[in-house]
Design an enzyme around this catalytic site. Structure first.
Site, PDB file in Angstrom:
ATOM      1  N   ASP A  47     -75.097  58.260  19.683  1.00 12.65           N
ATOM      2  CA  ASP A  47     -75.155  58.497  21.036  1.00 12.65           C
ATOM      3  C   ASP A  47     -75.101  60.123  21.342  1.00 12.65           C
ATOM      4  O   ASP A  47     -74.530  60.746  20.840  1.00 12.65           O
ATOM      5  CB  ASP A  47     -73.592  58.281  21.509  1.00 12.65           C
ATOM      6  CG  ASP A  47     -73.386  58.666  22.837  1.00 12.65           C
ATOM      7  OD1 ASP A  47     -73.973  57.988  23.729  1.00 12.65           O
ATOM      8  OD2 ASP A  47     -72.607  59.491  23.098  1.00 12.65           O
ATOM      9  N   TYR A  52     -75.272  67.266  26.555  1.00  9.75           N
ATOM     10  CA  TYR A  52     -74.661  67.728  25.235  1.00  9.75           C
ATOM     11  C   TYR A  52     -74.787  69.019  24.740  1.00  9.75           C
ATOM     12  O   TYR A  52     -75.959  69.315  24.595  1.00  9.75           O
ATOM     13  CB  TYR A  52     -74.434  66.605  24.217  1.00  9.75           C
ATOM     14  CG  TYR A  52     -73.810  65.343  24.628  1.00  9.75           C
ATOM     15  CD1 TYR A  52     -73.117  65.184  25.874  1.00  9.75           C
ATOM     16  CD2 TYR A  52     -73.718  64.102  23.818  1.00  9.75           C
ATOM     17  CE1 TYR A  52     -72.553  63.835  26.123  1.00  9.75           C
ATOM     18  CE2 TYR A  52     -73.256  63.206  24.113  1.00  9.75           C
ATOM     19  CZ  TYR A  52     -72.493  62.920  25.208  1.00  9.75           C
ATOM     20  OH  TYR A  52     -71.832  61.735  25.672  1.00  9.75           O
ATOM     21  N   HIS A 118     -76.233  58.944  33.160  1.00  7.71           N
ATOM     22  CA  HIS A 118     -74.803  59.729  33.157  1.00  7.71           C
ATOM     23  C   HIS A 118     -73.908  59.568  34.058  1.00  7.71           C
ATOM     24  O   HIS A 118     -72.611  59.621  34.124  1.00  7.71           O
ATOM     25  CB  HIS A 118     -74.689  61.083  32.491  1.00  7.71           C
ATOM     26  CG  HIS A 118     -74.039  61.364  31.473  1.00  7.71           C
ATOM     27  ND1 HIS A 118     -74.461  62.439  30.596  1.00  7.71           N
ATOM     28  CD2 HIS A 118     -72.739  61.056  30.925  1.00  7.71           C
ATOM     29  CE1 HIS A 118     -73.381  62.496  29.744  1.00  7.71           C
ATOM     30  NE2 HIS A 118     -72.412  61.993  29.877  1.00  7.71           N
TER      31      HIS A 118
END
Length: 141
Positions: A47, A52, A118
């Site tokens: 994931d 990120y 997201h």
């Protein structure tokens, strides 16, 4: 490790999914060790997300995939359409295309196994988002 089947996907997904929100090329040895161990115990699902570590997570995963030459064995779940700073919602076809294209480049692959948004934006009609995602699906991305 237990694997599950998800309708519409060609590969089984490990029940345990490896997170990557701290991955970056700066700690690549650690990233490699974690991913190598995860694969060794039977995991196959990673994931990650466009945001990120400012994108560095995808870069580190892409480096690992390239070195190991194992893209076909690894299930990549990445996410896009996260707001940038105070820009507000980015759940629209252009933002999805931009984030997906960048994620593919960072990961060094031409497809994502599972792509998620997201965030949501209730102001955007769902058919607009589904149509945009289906275009990428049809294109094999």
């Amino acid at each position: 490790m237990k694997k599950i089947s998800i309708p519409g996907l060609t590969k089984p997904v490990s029940a345990l999914i490896q997170g990557s929100d701290y991955f970056s090329p700066d700690v690549y040895e650690k990233v490699s060790a974690v991913l190598d161990r995860f694969i060794a115990i039977g995991g196959n699902t990673i994931d990650t997300a466009y945001v990120y570590c400012g994108g560095e997570s995808e870069v580190a995963i892409g480096q690992w995939l390239k070195e190991r030459q194992n893209r076909q064995d690894v299930f990549i779940l990445t996410k896009g359409a996260h707001p940038k700073g105070d820009s507000g919602p980015r759940v629209n076809p252009d933002a999805i295309a931009e984030d997906l294209s960048t994620s593919l480049e960072r990961l060094g692959t031409d497809y994502i196994d599972l792509y998620a948004l997201h965030r949501d934006d209730p102001a955007v009609p769902v058919h607009v988002i589904i149509d945009a995602l289906n275009e990428h699906l049809t294109a094999g991305r």
